[in-house]
Design a protein around this motif. Sequence first.
Motif, PDB file in Angstrom:
ATOM      1  N   ALA A 103       0.842  -1.195   0.000  1.00 20.55           N
ATOM      2  CA  ALA A 103       0.000   0.000   0.000  1.00 20.55           C
ATOM      3  C   ALA A 103       0.874   1.242   0.000  1.00 20.55           C
ATOM      4  O   ALA A 103       2.043   1.197   0.400  1.00 20.55           O
ATOM      5  CB  ALA A 103      -0.930   0.008   1.214  1.00 20.55           C
ATOM      6  N   VAL A 104       0.292   2.349  -0.458  1.00 16.20           N
ATOM      7  CA  VAL A 104       1.005   3.613  -0.483  1.00 16.20           C
ATOM      8  C   VAL A 104       0.107   4.698   0.104  1.00 16.20           C
ATOM      9  O   VAL A 104      -1.110   4.704  -0.104  1.00 16.20           O
ATOM     10  CB  VAL A 104       1.444   3.996  -1.913  1.00 16.20           C
ATOM     11  N   ILE A 105       0.715   5.578   0.882  1.00 13.81           N
ATOM     12  CA  ILE A 105       0.040   6.761   1.412  1.00 13.81           C
ATOM     13  C   ILE A 105       0.776   7.967   0.852  1.00 13.81           C
ATOM     14  O   ILE A 105       1.984   8.102   1.035  1.00 13.81           O
ATOM     15  CB  ILE A 105       0.062   6.784   2.951  1.00 13.81           C
ATOM     16  N   MET A 106       0.034   8.836   0.159  1.00 15.86           N
ATOM     17  CA  MET A 106       0.648  10.024  -0.431  1.00 15.86           C
ATOM     18  C   MET A 106       0.210  11.255   0.361  1.00 15.86           C
ATOM     19  O   MET A 106      -0.973  11.518   0.530  1.00 15.86           O
ATOM     20  CB  MET A 106       0.245  10.173  -1.897  1.00 15.86           C
ATOM     21  N   LEU A 107       1.203  11.999   0.864  1.00 18.11           N
ATOM     22  CA  LEU A 107       0.944  13.263   1.547  1.00 18.11           C
ATOM     23  C   LEU A 107       1.203  14.405   0.571  1.00 18.11           C
ATOM     24  O   LEU A 107       2.323  14.543   0.052  1.00 18.11           O
ATOM     25  CB  LEU A 107       1.851  13.411   2.767  1.00 18.11           C
ATOM     26  N   ASP A 108       0.178  15.206   0.309  1.00 14.95           N
ATOM     27  CA  ASP A 108       0.346  16.347  -0.576  1.00 14.95           C
ATOM     28  C   ASP A 108       1.073  17.454   0.183  1.00 14.95           C
ATOM     29  O   ASP A 108       0.471  18.250   0.897  1.00 14.95           O
ATOM     30  CB  ASP A 108      -1.023  16.836  -1.060  1.00 14.95           C
ATOM     31  N   THR A 109       2.370  17.480   0.042  1.00 23.81           N
ATOM     32  CA  THR A 109       3.209  18.457   0.754  1.00 23.81           C
ATOM     33  C   THR A 109       3.578  19.638  -0.135  1.00 23.81           C
ATOM     34  O   THR A 109       4.588  20.291   0.087  1.00 23.81           O
ATOM     35  CB  THR A 109       4.492  17.774   1.254  1.00 23.81           C
ATOM     36  N   SER A 110       2.755  19.925  -1.136  1.00 19.97           N
ATOM     37  CA  SER A 110       3.052  21.028  -2.041  1.00 19.97           C
ATOM     38  C   SER A 110       3.067  22.358  -1.291  1.00 19.97           C
ATOM     39  O   SER A 110       2.289  22.561  -0.355  1.00 19.97           O
ATOM     40  CB  SER A 110       2.014  21.087  -3.165  1.00 19.97           C
ATOM     41  N   ARG A 111       3.942  23.248  -1.728  1.00 17.97           N
ATOM     42  CA  ARG A 111       4.056  24.559  -1.114  1.00 17.97           C
ATOM     43  C   ARG A 111       2.812  25.387  -1.407  1.00 17.97           C
ATOM     44  O   ARG A 111       2.329  25.427  -2.533  1.00 17.97           O
ATOM     45  CB  ARG A 111       5.303  25.270  -1.622  1.00 17.97           C
ATOM     46  N   ARG A 112       2.308  26.103  -0.382  1.00 17.19           N
ATOM     47  CA  ARG A 112       1.131  26.953  -0.531  1.00 17.19           C
ATOM     48  C   ARG A 112       1.400  28.321   0.055  1.00 17.19           C
ATOM     49  O   ARG A 112       2.243  28.474   0.929  1.00 17.19           O
ATOM     50  CB  ARG A 112      -0.085  26.300   0.142  1.00 17.19           C
ATOM     51  N   GLU A 113       0.619  29.312  -0.437  1.00 13.68           N
ATOM     52  CA  GLU A 113       0.845  30.685   0.002  1.00 13.68           C
ATOM     53  C   GLU A 113       0.451  30.887   1.459  1.00 13.68           C
ATOM     54  O   GLU A 113       1.143  31.550   2.219  1.00 13.68           O
ATOM     55  CB  GLU A 113       0.061  31.654  -0.905  1.00 13.68           C
ATOM     56  N   ASN A 114      -0.692  30.344   1.851  1.00 11.95           N
ATOM     57  CA  ASN A 114      -1.188  30.521   3.214  1.00 11.95           C
ATOM     58  C   ASN A 114      -1.377  29.158   3.860  1.00 11.95           C
ATOM     59  O   ASN A 114      -2.495  28.640   3.932  1.00 11.95           O
ATOM     60  CB  ASN A 114      -2.513  31.302   3.213  1.00 11.95           C
ATOM     61  N   PRO A 115      -0.293  28.545   4.305  1.00 14.58           N
ATOM     62  CA  PRO A 115      -0.422  27.212   4.903  1.00 14.58           C
ATOM     63  C   PRO A 115      -1.148  27.269   6.238  1.00 14.58           C
ATOM     64  O   PRO A 115      -1.086  28.254   6.970  1.00 14.58           O
ATOM     65  CB  PRO A 115       1.037  26.773   5.081  1.00 14.58           C
ATOM     66  N   SER A 116      -1.854  26.191   6.543  1.00 12.67           N
ATOM     67  CA  SER A 116      -2.573  26.071   7.808  1.00 12.67           C
ATOM     68  C   SER A 116      -1.894  25.010   8.654  1.00 12.67           C
ATOM     69  O   SER A 116      -1.820  23.836   8.262  1.00 12.67           O
ATOM     70  CB  SER A 116      -4.040  25.696   7.554  1.00 12.67           C
ATOM     71  N   GLY A 117      -1.399  25.429   9.809  1.00 10.64           N
ATOM     72  CA  GLY A 117      -0.715  24.482  10.683  1.00 10.64           C
ATOM     73  C   GLY A 117      -1.628  23.383  11.180  1.00 10.64           C
ATOM     74  O   GLY A 117      -1.219  22.212  11.281  1.00 10.64           O
ATOM     75  N   GLN A 118      -2.890  23.717  11.499  1.00 10.26           N
ATOM     76  CA  GLN A 118      -3.791  22.690  12.012  1.00 10.26           C
ATOM     77  C   GLN A 118      -4.127  21.666  10.942  1.00 10.26           C
ATOM     78  O   GLN A 118      -4.271  20.475  11.239  1.00 10.26           O
ATOM     79  CB  GLN A 118      -5.065  23.330  12.560  1.00 10.26           C
TER      80      GLN A 118
END
Length: 451
Positions: free
Chosen positions: A237-252
């Motif tokens: 199995a694979v789990i993909m985390l979308d870690t793309s850079r964003r302008e206004n990231p949300s820590g929560q």
Amino acid sequence: MSPRPGTILRPTGRGIVVLVGTVVLWVLGDLARVTPLRQAAAAGLLMLVIGAIGIAVSSVGLRPQRRLVDDAVPVGSVARVMLELTTAAWITHVPLGRGIAREHLPEELGGQGDLPLDQRMPHVLRVSRRGPHALGPYSLIVRDVLGMFHLRRTVDDGLVLRGLPVISEMAPAAERATGITREGAISAAAAPGVGEIGPIARPYATGDDIRRIHWRASARTGQLMTREDEPAAGHSAVIMLDTSRRENPSGQVEDALVSHAATVLNALGLNGWEVRIVDASGDEITRTGRRRGIPGPSPLGSEADAVEQRASLLALAEVDFDDDASGGIGQDHAAGHTALAIALGPDDGEPFSGLDLDRFAGRSTHRTAVALRPALDEDGESGRRPPARRIGPADGEDFGHAHEQHARELQRIRESHAPTRSRLGAWTLVRGTTADSLDDLLTAAEAEERA
């Protein structure tokens, strides 16, 4: 601002006043030949001498040491810390001074705090955010019993406390929804085009069973080759985390996504899956094999599983959401014989935009994508909270109707914030908030499949 490491000894405000007063009284007494002024100056000088002796005695044995009893704990939990004096400090036995230990902690660990100075000072720190948190320097602050002098000894030991993602227990319905349960794995393995590849050949190594020699491959290559079975596709199995850079990231949102990934990883491991977790660039964050301690009692296997799980949690704790995936996927660790794929990412209006999710899925038959948005609005108020309204006897005949209306408003808000289900190509896309549990999100996917 944290102080610099080192030792600083200086007079306090009271000490400066006494020193200046002593000098003034002595000069006036000498000029006016007034004995009481000289006696007052002598008293001030005596206070300074006693203070100097007190601070000198109190500084003997001030050799601190701090260590982490727990160097990594789940977010929301507490970590045990031991701060102690390595030698017998005189201040703990001779009452010639008063002291405190001050820790200059980051806000994620509670901010600055003081402890009464003692030989041993055990305490706990609550971790509020995922990731590594430097404890920062700490200071031993001592004043003599008369408050004439101030001694500060600051040490920066470079200790780091890590906040690990929180692992929750997944409900059986949520596991069935994504094919995590063993039944789901078997069905995936039996699906057309997702079966076992068969034996593969590798160079012979000393100690290999002679019965495992691949004679046909040996004749073709001219060297002994050993037959090795390819792992079944239904257990990868694979789990993909979308870690793309964003302008206004949300820590929560980021912390919730990583915790969901850790929960899914744990559930997959308990059901006998081999799991890879990759980021938006395709780089591998961590991987785990089949659990060795399950099934049956196996102390060594359970210990190996615990070590592997801790390594995975530490890797997830370090995940940064700053990948530039616009240039395509650099490493395709997820492709191949994957039978189950789960994608987790922020919901910024167009979840997983710019990513070719099918690249990560390989030949999996179960594909679930979960996108999250913050549960709190810009004012910090929960989106699930109904409009504030005072309901009481002043409503008159509408008193009961007011309660019913409030209940309807609450139900409407809950329904408007419930996870939604849709399709994203071959994937089941579930969109929710950080207030939704993983079970709610995944069972929403199950409802979509039934529909």
